[in-house]
Design a protein around this motif. Structure first.
Motif, PDB file in Angstrom:
ATOM      1  N   ALA A  47      38.369  40.301  47.166  1.00  0.00           N
ATOM      2  CA  ALA A  47      38.629  38.848  47.187  1.00  0.00           C
ATOM      3  C   ALA A  47      39.495  38.443  46.000  1.00  0.00           C
ATOM      4  CB  ALA A  47      37.301  38.112  47.132  1.00  0.00           C
ATOM      5  N   ALA A  48      39.965  37.182  46.024  1.00  0.00           N
ATOM      6  CA  ALA A  48      40.712  36.629  44.884  1.00  0.00           C
ATOM      7  C   ALA A  48      39.821  36.721  43.644  1.00  0.00           C
ATOM      8  CB  ALA A  48      41.054  35.173  45.168  1.00  0.00           C
ATOM      9  N   GLY A  49      40.415  37.057  42.509  1.00  0.00           N
ATOM     10  CA  GLY A  49      39.622  37.170  41.275  1.00  0.00           C
ATOM     11  C   GLY A  49      39.027  38.556  41.084  1.00  0.00           C
ATOM     12  N   ALA A  50      39.378  39.481  41.990  1.00  0.00           N
ATOM     13  CA  ALA A  50      38.858  40.850  41.872  1.00  0.00           C
ATOM     14  C   ALA A  50      39.469  41.550  40.661  1.00  0.00           C
ATOM     15  CB  ALA A  50      39.178  41.628  43.137  1.00  0.00           C
ATOM     16  N   ALA A  51      38.821  42.649  40.240  1.00  0.00           N
ATOM     17  CA  ALA A  51      39.321  43.434  39.110  1.00  0.00           C
ATOM     18  C   ALA A  51      40.774  43.826  39.354  1.00  0.00           C
ATOM     19  CB  ALA A  51      38.476  44.697  38.970  1.00  0.00           C
ATOM     20  N   SER A  52      41.578  43.815  38.279  1.00  0.00           N
ATOM     21  CA  SER A  52      42.966  44.235  38.425  1.00  0.00           C
ATOM     22  C   SER A  52      43.405  44.942  37.142  1.00  0.00           C
ATOM     23  CB  SER A  52      43.867  43.022  38.697  1.00  0.00           C
ATOM     24  OG  SER A  52      43.754  42.136  37.618  1.00  0.00           O
ATOM     25  N   GLY A  53      44.560  45.588  37.210  1.00  0.00           N
ATOM     26  CA  GLY A  53      45.084  46.284  36.029  1.00  0.00           C
ATOM     27  C   GLY A  53      45.683  47.615  36.438  1.00  0.00           C
ATOM     28  N   ALA A  54      46.379  48.227  35.465  1.00  0.00           N
ATOM     29  CA  ALA A  54      47.113  49.459  35.755  1.00  0.00           C
ATOM     30  C   ALA A  54      46.179  50.598  36.142  1.00  0.00           C
ATOM     31  CB  ALA A  54      47.935  49.845  34.520  1.00  0.00           C
ATOM     32  N   ARG A  55      44.938  50.575  35.654  1.00  0.00           N
ATOM     33  CA  ARG A  55      44.002  51.673  35.928  1.00  0.00           C
ATOM     34  C   ARG A  55      43.017  51.350  37.053  1.00  0.00           C
ATOM     35  NH1 ARG A  55      43.663  55.714  32.475  1.00  0.00           N
ATOM     36  NH2 ARG A  55      41.406  55.833  32.203  1.00  0.00           N
ATOM     37  N   VAL A  56      43.322  50.285  37.811  1.00  0.00           N
ATOM     38  CA  VAL A  56      42.425  49.854  38.895  1.00  0.00           C
ATOM     39  C   VAL A  56      43.138  49.993  40.236  1.00  0.00           C
ATOM     40  CG1 VAL A  56      41.121  47.897  39.846  1.00  0.00           C
ATOM     41  CG2 VAL A  56      41.372  48.155  37.360  1.00  0.00           C
ATOM     42  N   ARG A  57      42.446  50.581  41.210  1.00  0.00           N
ATOM     43  CA  ARG A  57      43.024  50.714  42.550  1.00  0.00           C
ATOM     44  C   ARG A  57      41.994  50.263  43.575  1.00  0.00           C
ATOM     45  NH1 ARG A  57      43.598  56.447  44.907  1.00  0.00           N
ATOM     46  NH2 ARG A  57      44.151  55.875  47.005  1.00  0.00           N
ATOM     47  N   HIS A  58      42.437  49.479  44.553  1.00  0.00           N
ATOM     48  CA  HIS A  58      41.536  49.062  45.640  1.00  0.00           C
ATOM     49  C   HIS A  58      41.993  49.736  46.918  1.00  0.00           C
ATOM     50  CE1 HIS A  58      39.518  45.796  43.410  1.00  0.00           C
ATOM     51  NE2 HIS A  58      40.696  45.565  42.861  1.00  0.00           N
ATOM     52  N   VAL A  59      41.088  50.373  47.615  1.00  0.00           N
ATOM     53  CA  VAL A  59      41.401  51.008  48.896  1.00  0.00           C
ATOM     54  C   VAL A  59      40.583  50.298  49.976  1.00  0.00           C
ATOM     55  CG1 VAL A  59      41.247  53.160  50.229  1.00  0.00           C
ATOM     56  CG2 VAL A  59      41.797  53.238  47.773  1.00  0.00           C
ATOM     57  N   VAL A  60      41.259  49.882  51.045  1.00  0.00           N
ATOM     58  CA  VAL A  60      40.523  49.280  52.160  1.00  0.00           C
ATOM     59  C   VAL A  60      40.305  50.366  53.199  1.00  0.00           C
ATOM     60  CG1 VAL A  60      40.534  47.499  53.967  1.00  0.00           C
ATOM     61  CG2 VAL A  60      41.521  47.004  51.712  1.00  0.00           C
ATOM     62  N   GLY A  61      39.059  50.677  53.484  1.00  0.00           N
ATOM     63  CA  GLY A  61      38.782  51.730  54.460  1.00  0.00           C
ATOM     64  C   GLY A  61      37.294  51.790  54.743  1.00  0.00           C
TER      65      GLY A  61
END
Ligand code: NAD
Ligand code: UGA
Length: 315
Positions: free
Chosen positions: A43-57
């Motif tokens: 969702a909006a406001g989720a963790a972010s940054g160069a060392r963060v990756r989100h995978v949808v699966g």
């Protein structure tokens, strides 16, 4: 004596969920390389940054081994979580809570992963005959959901015990978790909304049910301890060691919100246990964890968060 074993990369399953999104933000803020996987987008406001990756699966079908590249600890939170709907939708509970956990454990085995932390639940104790629920008690799940949570934690422990396995598995039995972003099907989020808006809330039973409510920041801290200490496989309660009745909770939340909900009593729901109360001694002694946020403070922070969201959407 605990040997610190700080994990490098961390994979969080269920990362778009209530507890998962808090954990992702905490890990990102501490500079860890973190991969989150969820079948829902973050969702909006989720963790972010160069060392963060989100995978949808979806863990039921996704190729999981590539996700474990560079990962030394998995925190497995993905599941279908509610007690009450589990009588109707059991196939999905079994698929997401048990079969998907097995797929993940197979991937951990294949890649030689050293550590998994699995989200289990106080619901595995059922209606306990003891005053406090302790890990040495025999579990007696009272709902289909609880049966799947017990199966998942025991499966993880069985994989860890396999001869030659490198994996150690820690199952954390969370008691009822609350805080900003709590799932909308749960009591405290419904209560805060109903109190702030002066609307109706359905209370199952006469209000005498008691819960050991634990604040989400404490749960995130407990997960950190389980991930990064050299403690071997086992199960640990994550609660506060105190509980409150639903009626007392309504009074406390109404006082803090300076408004009361309209309470409508309905039948007690099948699968709901009467009382939960954690014995926190093993977790304190072995994991070095104790919850530190009291209910008044946790409720204040939850109400504040909800109020600011309502202001943001102009409600
Ligand atoms: P949540 O529903 O907010 O988060 C769970 C996430 O898992 C969701 O975002 C969902 O999309 C994801 N998910 C489910 N099935 C999936 C699949 N097959 N593939 C990929 N993603 C999938 O729930 P929560 O309250 O954050 O709970 C997290 C975990 O903690 C669950 O395992 C739950 O059983 C356990 N738990 C929660 C509580 C509590 O009070 N919230 C208490 C005890 C245990
Ligand atoms: C919660 C989570 O939903 C489960 O995933 C978790 O496994 C469990 O905690 C746990 O402790 O292990 P629950 O205790 O049912 O389950 O949490 P709530 O939904 O917040 O319910 C707390 C109490 O309020 C229960 O007695 C429930 O019957 C009651 N309730 C809930 C209501 O009276 N009205 C509602 O609208 C919702």
């Amino acid at each position: 004596m605990l040997t610190p074993q700080v994990a490098e990369g961390v994979l969080v399953t269920g990362s778009a969920g209530f507890i998962g999104s808090h954990l992702m933000r905490h890990l990102a803020a501490s500079g860890r390389h973190v991969v989150g996987v969820d079948r829902r987008p973050a969702a909006a406001g989720a963790a972010s940054g160069a060392r963060v990756r989100h995978v949808v699966g979806d863990l039921r079908t996704l190729d999981l081994e590539p996700l474990l590249d560079g990962i030394s600890a998995v925190v497995h939170l993905a599941a279908i979580p509610g007690v009450r709907p589990s009588w109707q939708e059991f196939d999905s509970y079994v698929e997401c809570n048990v079969l998907a956990t097995r797929r993940l454990l197979e991937a951990c085995r294949a890649t030689g992963l050293p550590r998994i932390v699995v989200a289990s639940s106080s619901s595995v104790y059922g209606d306990s005959a003891h005053e406090r629920m302790s890990e040495s008690q025999a579990p007696a799940p009272a709902s289909p959901y609880a049966v799947t949570k017990l199966a998942a934690e025991q499966l993880a422990l069985a994989y860890a015990q396999r001869p030659g396995s490198r994996l150690s598995a820690v199952a954390l039995r969370f008691f009822t978790v609350y805080g900003p972003g709590q799932r909308p099907d749960m009591l405290i989020s419904r209560l805060i909304d109903a109190a702030l808006n002066g609307t109706e809330i359905s209370i199952y039973g006469d209000g005498s049910a008691r819960r050991d409510f634990v604040f989400v920041d404490d749960v995130v801290r407990a997960i950190g301890r389980a991930m990064d200490t050299g403690v071997g496989s086992g199960v640990f309660n994550v609660g506060t060691g105190r509980n409150v009745s639903v009626a007392e909770l309504i009074a406390q939340a109404s006082a803090l919100a300076e408004r009361s909900p309209v309470v409508v009593h309905r039948d007690r729901q099948p699968g709901d246990v009467g009382v939960t109360l954690a014995d926190v001694s093993r977790t304190a002694e072995v994991l070095g964890f104790r919850a530190s946020t009291d209910l008044a403070e946790g409720l204040r922070r939850s109400i504040e968060d909800r109020r600011s969201q309502m202001v943001a959407v102009g409600a």
